[in-house]
Design a protein around this motif. Sequence first.
Motif, PDB file in Angstrom:
ATOM      1  N   ASP A 131       0.829  -1.218   0.000  1.00 41.31           N
ATOM      2  CA  ASP A 131       0.000   0.000   0.000  1.00 41.31           C
ATOM      3  C   ASP A 131       0.857   1.259   0.000  1.00 41.31           C
ATOM      4  N   ASP A 132       2.091   1.119   0.436  1.00 38.63           N
ATOM      5  CA  ASP A 132       2.959   2.287   0.590  1.00 38.63           C
ATOM      6  C   ASP A 132       3.903   2.410  -0.603  1.00 38.63           C
ATOM      7  N   LEU A 133       3.570   3.319  -1.494  1.00 40.74           N
ATOM      8  CA  LEU A 133       4.494   3.563  -2.614  1.00 40.74           C
ATOM      9  C   LEU A 133       5.401   4.725  -2.239  1.00 40.74           C
ATOM     10  N   TRP A 168      -1.275   4.645  12.314  1.00 44.31           N
ATOM     11  CA  TRP A 168       0.091   4.175  12.065  1.00 44.31           C
ATOM     12  C   TRP A 168       0.708   3.431  13.262  1.00 44.31           C
ATOM     13  N   GLY A 169       1.856   2.808  12.997  1.00 42.06           N
ATOM     14  CA  GLY A 169       2.744   2.404  14.080  1.00 42.06           C
ATOM     15  C   GLY A 169       3.524   3.661  14.452  1.00 42.06           C
ATOM     16  N   ILE A 170       3.539   4.011  15.749  1.00 41.50           N
ATOM     17  CA  ILE A 170       4.181   5.257  16.183  1.00 41.50           C
ATOM     18  C   ILE A 170       5.340   4.910  17.129  1.00 41.50           C
ATOM     19  N   ILE A 188       4.609   1.532  18.987  1.00 39.32           N
ATOM     20  CA  ILE A 188       3.258   1.121  19.387  1.00 39.32           C
ATOM     21  C   ILE A 188       2.355   1.131  18.161  1.00 39.32           C
ATOM     22  N   GLU A 189       1.642   0.035  17.971  1.00 37.15           N
ATOM     23  CA  GLU A 189       0.745  -0.052  16.809  1.00 37.15           C
ATOM     24  C   GLU A 189      -0.518   0.779  17.041  1.00 37.15           C
ATOM     25  N   LYS A 190      -0.766   1.695  16.144  1.00 33.56           N
ATOM     26  CA  LYS A 190      -1.998   2.498  16.105  1.00 33.56           C
ATOM     27  C   LYS A 190      -2.483   2.987  17.480  1.00 33.56           C
ATOM     28  N   PRO A 191      -1.677   3.800  18.168  1.00 31.39           N
ATOM     29  CA  PRO A 191      -2.098   4.305  19.479  1.00 31.39           C
ATOM     30  C   PRO A 191      -3.167   5.391  19.344  1.00 31.39           C
ATOM     31  N   ALA A 201       5.847   8.256  12.547  1.00 33.39           N
ATOM     32  CA  ALA A 201       5.203   7.009  12.119  1.00 33.39           C
ATOM     33  C   ALA A 201       6.165   6.090  11.382  1.00 33.39           C
ATOM     34  N   VAL A 202       5.865   4.799  11.490  1.00 30.94           N
ATOM     35  CA  VAL A 202       6.585   3.793  10.714  1.00 30.94           C
ATOM     36  C   VAL A 202       5.854   3.630   9.380  1.00 30.94           C
ATOM     37  N   ILE A 203       6.617   3.637   8.297  1.00 28.57           N
ATOM     38  CA  ILE A 203       6.057   3.463   6.953  1.00 28.57           C
ATOM     39  C   ILE A 203       6.469   2.073   6.452  1.00 28.57           C
TER      40      ILE A 203
END
Length: 271
Positions: A131-133, A168-170, A188-191, A201-203
């Motif tokens: 999903d991430d281009l 996001w993962g933050i 942390i996943e989607k806080p 955020a982690v991409i």
Amino acid sequence: MIKQAIIPLAGLGTRLLPLTSVFAKELLPINGKPGIEYILDECIEAGVKEIIFIISKKKKMIKKYFYNDKFYKRIIKQKKDPRIIKEYRKLLKYKKMIKFVYQNKPLGTGDAVLKTKKYIKDKFFLMLLPDDLIVKKNCTKSMIKIHKRYSSSVMASMNVDKKTVSRWGIYKINKIINKNNFLIKDVIEKPSVKNAPSNKAVIGRYILPQSIFSKLKKQKAGKGGEIHITDAIQSLIKENNKFIAHNFPGKYLDCGSMNGYIKSTIEISKL
Ligand code: G1P
């Protein structure tokens, strides 16, 4: 050297309905080229030699896209169209590099990664989320450089609007290495906005260590009942494994949502 990459492709793509009701989202064209080919080109240009696709029975169409030799041979015989010949050669090149594994239940990205365990040979491997281009600059190449310099796991990162952290993962910074690279203290996943340790955020680009597999085997379901790669990464960080967040060069395009998908086509057509 990072030689293997894995790409989770078993997701249902509900954010892109109705386009995805009969079609794999990763094959949807972005400016005339399936999204997955941008990801493949990024890997190949960065020196990756083998790519493992994690698909599901429902998404066998993806395999067919690369395995339609009889069809191409027949058409080429009839038409001898140089454009089709060129496209077919490109598909053959991809096909040689791709292996397929199956994840038939959508249990999360962590579960998808676990399916590739027996194929991963080296100490580190790459994961890309389709999903991430990321265009204009090769993010994977840039991450591999950081991995080599610091012998560390690496995740692509970018600052996001504080209001959107729950998407996001933050992560929280442990140490600033330099302007674009940070040692991670927590992820942390989607806080919720309240619980987010930052707006960083982690991409979807990760250089992961093989040791992630033993963590994933024990990993319990987290946010939304899914097994998250982020949670397994957090366990490794807590055991003093180095993870670097890398603010990548290049432009990020979110192709997983309808708005983002439409925007991606427009952005890429301008390149
Ligand atoms: C996944 C990851 C999340 C990351 C995001 C980047 O979420 O779980 O940590 O920030 O990709 O796109 P998803 O997009 O699958 O919901």
